[in-house]
Design a protein around this motif. Structure first.
Motif, PDB file in Angstrom:
ATOM      1  N   UNK A 174      66.925  10.034   9.082  1.00 38.97           N
ATOM      2  CA  UNK A 174      67.516   8.935   9.831  1.00 38.97           C
ATOM      3  C   UNK A 174      66.685   8.671  11.074  1.00 38.97           C
ATOM      4  N   UNK A 175      66.102   7.471  11.165  1.00 40.40           N
ATOM      5  CA  UNK A 175      65.320   7.147  12.342  1.00 40.40           C
ATOM      6  C   UNK A 175      65.266   5.655  12.584  1.00 40.40           C
ATOM      7  N   UNK A 176      64.676   5.265  13.704  1.00 41.37           N
ATOM      8  CA  UNK A 176      64.531   3.840  13.971  1.00 41.37           C
ATOM      9  C   UNK A 176      63.362   3.302  13.148  1.00 41.37           C
ATOM     10  N   UNK A 177      63.185   2.003  13.163  1.00 38.57           N
ATOM     11  CA  UNK A 177      62.161   1.376  12.331  1.00 38.57           C
ATOM     12  C   UNK A 177      60.776   1.977  12.550  1.00 38.57           C
ATOM     13  N   UNK A 178      60.408   2.212  13.802  1.00 39.33           N
ATOM     14  CA  UNK A 178      59.093   2.760  14.105  1.00 39.33           C
ATOM     15  C   UNK A 178      58.934   4.185  13.596  1.00 39.33           C
ATOM     16  N   UNK A 179      59.951   5.019  13.805  1.00 42.58           N
ATOM     17  CA  UNK A 179      59.888   6.409  13.353  1.00 42.58           C
ATOM     18  C   UNK A 179      59.772   6.492  11.836  1.00 42.58           C
ATOM     19  N   UNK A 180      60.566   5.693  11.135  1.00 36.79           N
ATOM     20  CA  UNK A 180      60.520   5.693   9.668  1.00 36.79           C
ATOM     21  C   UNK A 180      59.163   5.199   9.190  1.00 36.79           C
ATOM     22  N   UNK A 181      58.646   4.173   9.826  1.00 36.35           N
ATOM     23  CA  UNK A 181      57.330   3.654   9.448  1.00 36.35           C
ATOM     24  C   UNK A 181      56.246   4.702   9.674  1.00 36.35           C
ATOM     25  N   UNK A 182      56.277   5.377  10.816  1.00 41.73           N
ATOM     26  CA  UNK A 182      55.277   6.412  11.106  1.00 41.73           C
ATOM     27  C   UNK A 182      55.347   7.534  10.080  1.00 41.73           C
TER      28      UNK A 182
END
Length: 175
Positions: A126-134
């Motif tokens: 579970x993460x924000x858009x940037x964390x998931x993308x990274x």
């Protein structure tokens, strides 16, 4: 990849099951969120415990019904404890949740997340858009712990991460 709508009946059944069983939930989280995580766990019917030192983390994971790993702080001792708790949870077949706080903002956080993903099977990420993308290896702009920039392909990116890890991936953002 698919985006799943949550059925209200299934959600209600899950909440009922948590309240009836009062599971011990071990959280290795950062100091900013300890109180919030404990209170949210209590609110939904779980019993929180914050055991995040090496030795104690594995022992507590041996008693817990779920483990949350939050990478908001990454000193060596805590990273070792994250690995210990996650591996113990995997051995026991209990859910492990990854909250990759700030991944994408520094090489150190990316290295910690990569090491966790390579050694632990996560049930949920579970993460924000940037964390998931990274985590998915896609270009991301993360400043501190905040996701900035445009993420038009986030559904595809989250689906790719889910496929490569076997985890349910939740990407939080505007929608």
């Amino acid at each position: 990849m698919s985006v799943t709508d949550i059925d209200a009946g299934d959600l209600a059944e899950s909440v009922r099951a948590v309240r009836e069983t009062e599971p011990l939930v071990q959280s290795l989280t950062n100091t900013v969120t300890i109180n919030d995580v404990a209170n949210v766990t209590l609110h939904w019917g779980g019993l929180p415990v914050m055991a995040d030192s090496f030795g104690d983390a594995g022992e507590m994971a041996d008693l817990a019904r779920a483990v949350l790993i939050n990478t908001g702080q990454v000193p060596d001792g805590r990273v070792e404890a994250m690995h210990e708790a996650g591996k113990k949870a995997n051995e026991r077949g209990i859910p492990v949740v990854l909250d990759p706080v700030g991944v994408g903002s520094t090489p150190s956080r990316e290295a910690v997340a990569e090491s966790l993903l390579s050694e632990i099977d996560f049930t949920v990420i579970n993460g924000n858009y940037g964390e998931i993308s990274a985590l998915a290896g896609v270009e991301a702009e993360v400043k501190g712990v905040e996701s900035v920039g445009e993420y038009e392909a986030i559904e595809r990116t989250a689906g790719s991460l889910a496929e490569s890890t076997g985890a349910t991936v939740v990407a939080s953002g505007v929608e």
